[in-house]
Design a protein around this motif. Sequence first.
Motif, mmCIF file in Angstrom:
data_model
loop_
_atom_site.group_PDB
_atom_site.id
_atom_site.type_symbol
_atom_site.label_atom_id
_atom_site.label_comp_id
_atom_site.label_asym_id
_atom_site.label_seq_id
_atom_site.Cartn_x
_atom_site.Cartn_y
_atom_site.Cartn_z
ATOM 1 N N LYS A 176 35.514 55.338 36.932
ATOM 2 C CA LYS A 176 36.534 54.715 36.199
ATOM 3 C C LYS A 176 37.773 54.409 37.078
ATOM 4 C CE LYS A 176 38.582 54.134 31.659
ATOM 5 N NZ LYS A 176 38.948 54.475 30.268
ATOM 6 N N PHE A 177 38.175 55.575 37.630
ATOM 7 C CA PHE A 177 39.469 55.237 38.211
ATOM 8 C C PHE A 177 39.283 54.462 39.559
ATOM 9 C CE2 PHE A 177 42.252 57.205 41.949
ATOM 10 C CZ PHE A 177 43.330 56.986 41.303
ATOM 11 N N LEU A 178 38.245 54.580 40.312
ATOM 12 C CA LEU A 178 38.196 53.846 41.483
ATOM 13 C C LEU A 178 37.683 52.338 41.407
ATOM 14 C CD1 LEU A 178 36.165 56.639 43.602
ATOM 15 C CD2 LEU A 178 38.392 55.925 43.907
ATOM 16 N N THR A 179 37.037 52.219 40.249
ATOM 17 C CA THR A 179 36.528 50.701 40.022
ATOM 18 C C THR A 179 37.617 49.993 38.977
ATOM 19 O OG1 THR A 179 35.194 51.501 38.341
ATOM 20 C CG2 THR A 179 34.285 51.318 40.404
ATOM 21 N N GLN A 180 38.822 50.581 38.606
ATOM 22 C CA GLN A 180 39.613 49.826 37.561
ATOM 23 C C GLN A 180 40.453 48.588 38.255
ATOM 24 O OE1 GLN A 180 42.498 52.481 35.934
ATOM 25 N NE2 GLN A 180 43.001 50.867 34.590
ATOM 26 N N GLY A 181 40.244 47.391 37.922
ATOM 27 C CA GLY A 181 40.864 46.314 38.437
ATOM 28 C C GLY A 181 42.368 46.268 37.921
ATOM 29 N N SER A 182 43.221 45.408 38.420
ATOM 30 C CA SER A 182 44.540 45.459 38.040
ATOM 31 C C SER A 182 44.944 44.578 36.979
ATOM 32 C CB SER A 182 45.398 44.710 39.218
ATOM 33 O OG SER A 182 45.174 45.815 40.577
ATOM 34 N N ASP A 183 45.222 45.089 35.772
ATOM 35 C CA ASP A 183 45.738 44.318 34.850
ATOM 36 C C ASP A 183 47.133 43.787 35.045
ATOM 37 O OD1 ASP A 183 47.458 46.720 34.218
ATOM 38 O OD2 ASP A 183 46.126 47.197 32.533
ATOM 39 N N GLU A 184 47.795 43.322 33.894
ATOM 40 C CA GLU A 184 49.182 42.629 33.898
ATOM 41 C C GLU A 184 50.041 43.709 34.145
ATOM 42 O OE1 GLU A 184 50.904 39.066 31.640
ATOM 43 O OE2 GLU A 184 51.416 41.012 30.602
ATOM 44 N N ARG B 205 40.737 40.290 37.692
ATOM 45 C CA ARG B 205 40.429 41.651 37.195
ATOM 46 C C ARG B 205 39.172 42.023 37.339
ATOM 47 N NH1 ARG B 205 42.157 44.815 31.810
ATOM 48 N NH2 ARG B 205 41.524 46.745 32.143
ATOM 49 N N ARG B 206 38.273 41.258 36.795
ATOM 50 C CA ARG B 206 36.951 41.704 36.547
ATOM 51 C C ARG B 206 36.335 41.451 37.687
ATOM 52 N NH1 ARG B 206 37.209 44.475 32.026
ATOM 53 N NH2 ARG B 206 38.056 43.420 30.582
ATOM 54 N N ALA B 207 36.577 40.596 38.732
ATOM 55 C CA ALA B 207 35.974 40.525 40.169
ATOM 56 C C ALA B 207 36.588 41.568 40.988
ATOM 57 C CB ALA B 207 36.733 39.019 40.846
ATOM 58 N N GLU B 208 37.632 42.086 40.951
ATOM 59 C CA GLU B 208 38.138 43.502 41.469
ATOM 60 C C GLU B 208 37.076 44.602 41.055
ATOM 61 O OE1 GLU B 208 42.114 44.090 40.962
ATOM 62 O OE2 GLU B 208 42.832 42.536 42.065
ATOM 63 N N GLU B 209 37.055 44.649 40.077
ATOM 64 C CA GLU B 209 36.054 45.547 39.382
ATOM 65 C C GLU B 209 34.721 45.627 39.920
ATOM 66 O OE1 GLU B 209 36.344 45.758 35.391
ATOM 67 O OE2 GLU B 209 38.449 46.652 35.150
ATOM 68 N N ALA B 210 34.248 44.511 39.911
ATOM 69 C CA ALA B 210 32.843 44.335 40.372
ATOM 70 C C ALA B 210 32.712 44.516 41.935
ATOM 71 C CB ALA B 210 32.331 42.872 40.210
ATOM 72 N N HIS B 211 33.910 44.239 42.626
ATOM 73 C CA HIS B 211 33.717 44.688 44.025
ATOM 74 C C HIS B 211 34.014 46.025 44.296
ATOM 75 C CE1 HIS B 211 34.963 44.229 48.205
ATOM 76 N NE2 HIS B 211 35.929 44.882 47.976
ATOM 77 N N PHE B 212 34.703 46.641 43.528
ATOM 78 C CA PHE B 212 35.182 48.167 43.656
ATOM 79 C C PHE B 212 33.679 48.931 43.398
ATOM 80 C CE2 PHE B 212 39.740 47.352 42.601
ATOM 81 C CZ PHE B 212 39.964 47.048 43.986
ATOM 82 N N ARG B 213 32.971 48.478 42.449
ATOM 83 C CA ARG B 213 31.727 48.938 41.715
ATOM 84 C C ARG B 213 30.837 49.010 43.046
ATOM 85 N NH1 ARG B 213 32.642 46.844 36.673
ATOM 86 N NH2 ARG B 213 31.429 45.055 37.161
ATOM 87 N N GLY B 214 30.585 47.837 43.602
ATOM 88 C CA GLY B 214 29.638 47.630 44.868
ATOM 89 C C GLY B 214 30.088 48.461 45.910
#
Length: 476
Positions: free
Chosen positions: A413-421, A385-394
Amino acid sequence: MQRNPDAEGTKFLADVHHYYDKAAACTDLPSGMLQQIRFCNSVFKVKFPVEIDGKVQTIEGIRVQHSNHKMPTKGGIRYSRFVSEDEVKALATLMTFKCAVVNVPFGGAKGGVKISPSKYSERTLEKITRRYASELIKKNLIGPASDVPAPDYGTGQREMAWIADTYMTFKYGDTNAQGCVTGKPVGLGGIRGRTEATGLGVFFGIREALEQTELTKNLGLSPGLAGKRIIVQGFGNVGYHAVKFLQESGAIVVGIAEQDGALYNPDGIDVEAVLAHRKQNKWSITNFEGAQTIKDSGSVLEKPCDILIPAALENQIHAENADRIQAKIIAEGANGPVTQEAEKILLEKGKLILPDLYLNAGGVTVSYFEWLKNISNVRFGRLQRRAEEAHFRGLVDFVERSTKHSLSAQEKKFLTQGSDELALVRSGLEDTMIEAFHEILGVMQQNKKVTDLRTAAFVNAIEKIGLSYENMGIFP
């Protein structure tokens, strides 16, 4: 009229075997293999004593394993005074084919305890559940690698937690022990999204069917959910969540049928308002201000609508009422709600039946995800999840620099949200239901002997199970 559970269970099992035989005749598998696939492998029946209010009462329990072509076997446990051996056999049989249809690597099983849970205190239900679980454990009929129960009619997260705790007491030190049952509370190894899984799967299945222009054209319907009139029988977990998601996507719920009566309003019924009304009125939907209350709940199934969702018990649409069903699509949220006689009538009238072994497989699909979570001992989303969010923020930063346009905090916030369970579970369920539907549709299109979706689903499942037996080397 008083119910005869043994007769109903026998009828249910006969219907399942009828559907199986009809599909088996459309395959090229050897007769010996088809016989092996058809029948239940094992039936365990037990009577055990439980002390209730100072007196000992004998309780009847059963667990049926239909097929061990994949392990573990999987299937719910229902608590009902109408539990019968043939009913449990039928449900276990359906579970085998259901798992195969949605590509879940389990064999089919089912269990039941013959009680009316509403007549017992919570403490007594716990004693019954733990004793039943103990009987299963002693016979190795429960475990993450052997047989994995789940909730069904009359049971829920609470009962699964009791079973899991009992199993872990017997199997102290087993790091996979939480995988002995699914449908547990999240805090005890359950998974987010399991509660609504079956109803959400029903929604995905209906939505996908309505996206097929050839199917909708033949039914005289426009593609898509918008404006489709829905009637649901059963406003429990499955029925409620199915119509909740359908209504949110533009469908109009015009009828809701329950045991104590039904609601009907051709202009639409607010599902959430009915739920709130029910909670405030001793779990009765009757006398809701936003709709007409109809005492004969069965008659509502015959009202005008586009989609009828029987989401209660088996044998609800039968030879006596099938000819009066006006819905163009019958979406089986329950197990076995349409008898074989009723199906013949409905198909002759040009109706589309979305079969139970496909449509209500959302529960076992998400149960599979829960089992995977338990044996891997890691929560979905924890690693990425956090790796996805860092990638999306970039990516967002790059777009802002390139376009010299700043996004709002809400947009970021919408575009950088990572996938939770929950997001991953729902995504996996959606993909499963879509892929399975197209597999079934493909069978119907390619096999000229197959003319309806139920037969196509059975053929699809039988051929997959047959391949498993071939790979085992059991059959030449």
